[in-house]
Write a protein that holds these residues in place. Structure first.
Motif, mmCIF file in Angstrom:
data_model
loop_
_atom_site.group_PDB
_atom_site.id
_atom_site.type_symbol
_atom_site.label_atom_id
_atom_site.label_comp_id
_atom_site.label_asym_id
_atom_site.label_seq_id
_atom_site.Cartn_x
_atom_site.Cartn_y
_atom_site.Cartn_z
ATOM 1 N N SER A 142 36.543 24.864 -7.817
ATOM 2 C CA SER A 142 35.640 25.611 -8.692
ATOM 3 C C SER A 142 35.946 27.097 -8.633
ATOM 4 N N THR A 157 16.863 19.268 -12.859
ATOM 5 C CA THR A 157 18.194 18.660 -12.887
ATOM 6 C C THR A 157 19.273 19.718 -13.115
ATOM 7 N N VAL A 158 19.029 20.634 -14.032
ATOM 8 C CA VAL A 158 19.986 21.697 -14.326
ATOM 9 C C VAL A 158 20.220 22.572 -13.093
ATOM 10 N N ALA A 159 19.198 22.719 -12.263
ATOM 11 C CA ALA A 159 19.302 23.583 -11.074
ATOM 12 C C ALA A 159 20.182 22.980 -9.980
ATOM 13 N N ILE A 160 20.531 21.707 -10.111
ATOM 14 C CA ILE A 160 21.358 21.045 -9.099
ATOM 15 C C ILE A 160 22.815 21.117 -9.534
ATOM 16 N N ASP A 161 23.650 21.629 -8.667
ATOM 17 C CA ASP A 161 25.072 21.771 -8.976
ATOM 18 C C ASP A 161 25.843 21.779 -7.661
ATOM 19 N N TYR A 162 27.133 21.815 -7.737
ATOM 20 C CA TYR A 162 27.957 21.914 -6.541
ATOM 21 C C TYR A 162 29.153 22.803 -6.849
ATOM 22 N N CYS A 163 29.737 23.322 -5.797
ATOM 23 C CA CYS A 163 30.932 24.148 -5.928
ATOM 24 C C CYS A 163 31.941 23.698 -4.884
ATOM 25 N N THR A 164 33.207 23.782 -5.234
ATOM 26 C CA THR A 164 34.300 23.452 -4.321
ATOM 27 C C THR A 164 35.341 24.559 -4.408
#
Length: 140
Positions: free
Chosen positions: A131, A121-128
């Motif tokens: 960000s 779960t921690v390994a899932i992220d997003y950037c915009t």
């Protein structure tokens, strides 16, 4: 020790194992079982059985699969239904495998599974774009 087997559609298993080994070195006790085009569910099951037989001295074996409800997951789940030494994880990602590979020698099955889920779960992220603007502001 907890044995680890990765399985998934196409070359998911061998591909993600290759990435894991690029980061952390050769993994002698992690096996990859691909579900290739044209392979039957029974053939996949037999390949999983063969991989599991390598872990006769392990305290437990965890089968990491790509997609809950897919053939690799279903075949793995069939094998763990009546065996308390087996568990299945779906939604496998590289962060999860990396963290799990470091604790497979020292944790109980329950701790191992909890850690795998948390790290995945921690390994899932997003950037915009926002960000990156926030990062630029922090650098100033």
């Amino acid at each position: 020790m907890i044995g680890m087997i990765i399985s998934g559609h196409g070359h998911f298993a061998t591909g993600i194992l290759s990435a894991l080994e690029l980061i952390s070195g050769k993994q002698e006790t992690i096996y990859a079982v691909d579900f290739e085009e044209g392979m039957s569910a029974d053939e996949l099951g037999a390949n999983l059985d063969q991989a599991m037989s390598s872990f006769d001295k392990a305290t437990a074996v965890v089968l990491f699969t790509d997609l809950k409800g897919g053939t690799p997951f279903n075949q793995a789940f069939l094998r763990c239904q009546n065996n308390e030494r087996l568990a299945v994880v779906a939604g496998t990602n590289l962060g999860m495998l990396l963290a799990s590979s470091f604790v497979k020698q020292t944790t109980s099955l329950n701790e191992f599974l909890t850690n795998a889920q948390q790290q995945g779960t921690v390994a899932i992220d997003y950037c915009t774009a926002l960000s990156s603007q926030e990062l630029d502001a922090e650098d100033e």
